[in-house]
Design an enzyme around this catalytic site. Structure first.
Site, short mmCIF file in Angstrom:
data_model
loop_
_atom_site.label_atom_id
_atom_site.label_comp_id
_atom_site.label_asym_id
_atom_site.label_seq_id
_atom_site.Cartn_x
_atom_site.Cartn_y
_atom_site.Cartn_z
N ASP A 155 -25.94 8.71 -1.31
CA ASP A 155 -24.65 8.05 -1.56
C ASP A 155 -23.85 7.74 -0.31
OD1 ASP A 155 -24.37 10.79 -1.19
OD2 ASP A 155 -22.83 11.05 -2.71
N GLU A 202 -23.36 16.39 -14.37
CA GLU A 202 -23.96 16.17 -13.06
C GLU A 202 -25.08 15.13 -13.12
OE1 GLU A 202 -23.97 17.48 -8.88
OE2 GLU A 202 -22.59 17.08 -10.52
N GLU A 223 -15.45 11.55 -7.28
CA GLU A 223 -15.93 10.18 -7.06
C GLU A 223 -15.35 9.18 -8.05
OE1 GLU A 223 -18.31 12.74 -4.64
OE2 GLU A 223 -17.82 12.89 -6.77
N GLU A 273 -21.92 19.19 5.61
CA GLU A 273 -20.75 19.79 4.97
C GLU A 273 -19.72 20.24 5.99
OE1 GLU A 273 -20.19 19.56 1.93
OE2 GLU A 273 -22.07 19.50 0.82
#
Length: 585
Positions: free
Chosen positions: A357, A461, A480, A212
């Site tokens: 991902d 989610e 996304e 992050e």
């Protein structure tokens, strides 16, 4: 794009404890459903529907959508994802639909209820006036969130848009990783740059997640620095008088503080967290998600080339190669959680969502940026494994027997389906398929996620494709689906995707706007809210919504039928900036 290691960690232990019981229940339900479906097929000649009907037939080139009228659409659907795979590895197997093979087939690609004329009238064009309206809405959305952040939250890390106050790290509860892991116009841009230079310091006793901190902080510092110093001025002359590479110095300082994560690991795969002042915490766990460890190369690689120090790119590449060596010999797949000391897979689920991902995303984007052929060789092999083992349904998007394709979560060693849900992070994959030149499959998969959005006005989610209902009900304003919409519009120039962008914009305005910003949806059905606006909403969701409505020439990429691969971006060898830290690239 996101690792979402938080989502992996928060329920990993409880899921592991209940795994055997859950598997028994799932297997029992699946067997029962298959038997009932077969009985229905044989007795009545009818099959189950999983719920989404689209009147779009995707017989494509990259610029055309051929529509199928209501009268031409067939009327019977099957649920064949558990039986069919991309390469039809078991051609001898018979599904219930094949037993009743004369039944007409109805594609899931028909969620709009209008006929062909209505569809043509609505989606075949996007007037300039509507585009200007959309661009204005996207701009206003960003400034409403950003201005309120500056008014009520700065210098805290995030905005609580309902309470109109800032949110910082949870100092009293360091284990609250849901919060602690992710905190971190030209005139306004210059003001923001000066605020960062004047107020930001990484010399803090603060533990951050490496992934992050990399994508949210290091990436933004490097991006802003390049905007300020790029002599080509792709977005106009935004240079700042007397700027002396302060943002690049900050980026270098942060990257140095992240380097201890790569030390003292037997595999070269980094620890998931470091303390910015003290290094790896003594109680740090030895497990990390694949995306978290394998999605550092873009930022670390650019930093290395800007300052002429290969250390950062080297450690990031070493981590990627270490993960790549651990893939299954049988399937070529990777798992989602690995032990950084032993190299053993703790999480054996392979999919396109949380924990996986951006590993795939960074392989391809690193190749586009740096032109390193090894990056694309890995991506291409991974893509083939994904198509062989994760892609279920019929071979063609809108032709043949069985359901349209869907990418599921499987066991990395056996390729067997592990559960019946997909998560919202997977909506990045159509955009990645566009970059790889697989436009037809990108269009088909994007339609699946957009169908869910149409149903709820957001992406839950997690969505259970077997039960046709959300498994996890919140939506934290993720970008996304919007990014994939933008890339598909760039590739096809089809006005349909402008309508998709407008639909998403209007849904966000209607369902998430609150007094001081835009709030996470706690429940996508009831539209109840949580008091949080994550930083990626402004930096990604709003950005891609604006870009969809604002055609921008891609000067550094050459898109063709084979994707953005025919000419890697010229930024793969950036010139050293004036006064660079180590003197050249």
């Amino acid at each position: 794009m996101g690792c979402s290691c938080v989502e992996l960690n928060y329920d990993f232990k409880s899921r592991r404890q209940a795994k055997m019981q859950w598997r028994s229940i799932v297997v029992g339900l699946l067997v029962l459903r298959v038997l009932l479906n077969c009985a229905v097929w044989l007795v009545f000649g009818l099959g189950p529907s999983w719920g989404f009907d689209f009147p779009i037939k995707f017989t494509f080139n990259s610029h055309k959508i051929q529509l199928l009228s209501d009268g031409e659409r067939a009327t019977v659907k099957t649920n064949a994802w558990s039986q069919h795979s991309y390469n039809n590895r078991n051609p001898q197997a018979k599904t219930c639909s094949e037993i009743n093979g004369n039944s007409p087939k109805k594609s899931y690609l028909s969620f709009f209820r209008e006929g062909r004329d209505d569809y043509d009238r609505k989606y075949s064009s996007f007037p300039d006036a509507l585009r200007e309206k959309m661009k204005g809405m996207a701009r206003d959305m960003f400034y409403f969130g950003y201005d309120n952040y500056m008014k009520f939250a700065f210098p805290e890390d995030e905005l609580n848009p309902i309470a109109c106050e800032g949110r910082g790290p949870d100092v009293l509860n360091p284990s609250n990783i849901n919060i602690n892991d992710v905190l971190g116009n030209v005139t306004e841009f210059h003001r923001a740059v000066k605020l960062v230079i004047d107020t930001v310091s990484f010399d803090k006793d603060s533990t951050v997640q490496v992934f992050e901190a990399n994508i949210r902080i290091l990436g933004s510092l490097i991006s802003a620095h390049i905007l300020l110093t790029d002599s080509r001025h792709p977005f106009g002359d935004v240079g700042l008088k007397d700027y002396d590479n302060e943002l690049l110095h900050l980026a270098h300082d942060l990257a140095v503080r992240l380097l201890p994560a790569f030390e003292n690991t037997s595999t070269g795969i980094p620890y998931p967290r470091v303390n910015l002042k003290k290094g790896v915490p003594p109680d740090s766990i030895n497990e990390t998600c694949t995306a978290g460890a394998g999605s550092l190369l873009v930022e670390f690689g650019i930093l290395s080339r800007l300052i002429g120090d290969s250390t950062f790119e080297w450690v990031a590449r070493r981590a990627v190669k270490a993960l790549w060596k651990l893939r299954s010999n049988e399937t070529g797949l990777l798992g989602n959680v690995v032990n950084i000391q032993t190299g053993q897979w703790v999480g054996k689920q392979s999919g396109l969502g949380a924990g996986m991902d951006s590993f795939y995303e960074y392989l391809l984007k690193s190749y586009i940026l740096f032109g390193e052929k090894e990056d694309y060789r890995m991506f291409s092999a991974a893509y083939d494994s994904i198509q062989s083992h994760l892609r279920k349904g019929r071979e063609a998007c809108n032709e043949g027997e069985g359901d349209p394709p869907l990418y599921v979560n499987v066991n990395m060693f056996s390729g067997q389906i592990m559960n019946t849900w997909i998560d919202s992070l997977q909506a990045f994959f159509p955009g990645l398929q566009v970059l790889n030149g697989d436009v037809e499959n990108a269009i088909c998969l994007h339609a699946f996620y957009y169908a869910i959005w149409k149903r709820f006005g957001a992406l839950p989610e997690r969505y259970n494709w077997q039960l046709q209902a959300p498994d996890v009900l919140f939506y934290p304003l993720r970008p996304e689906l919007v990014e994939s919409t933008y890339l598909l519009y760039q590739a096809t120039k089809n006005p349909f995707y402008l309508h998709v962008g407008m639909d998403i914009l209007e849904s966000l305005e209607k369902n998430t706007k609150v007094r001081c910003g835009y709030a996470t949806l706690h429940h996508v059905v009831e539209k109840s809210k949580e008091d949080r606006m994550e930083s990626f909403f402004l930096s990604e969701t709003c950005k891609y919504l604006y870009l969809v409505s604002s055609p921008i020439l891609w000067k550094h990429f050459s898109w063709s039928a084979t994707g953005f691969l025919s000419k890697p971006a010229s930024v793969h060898t950036p010139a050293a900036p004036k006064g660079s830290l180590l003197g050249g690239s």
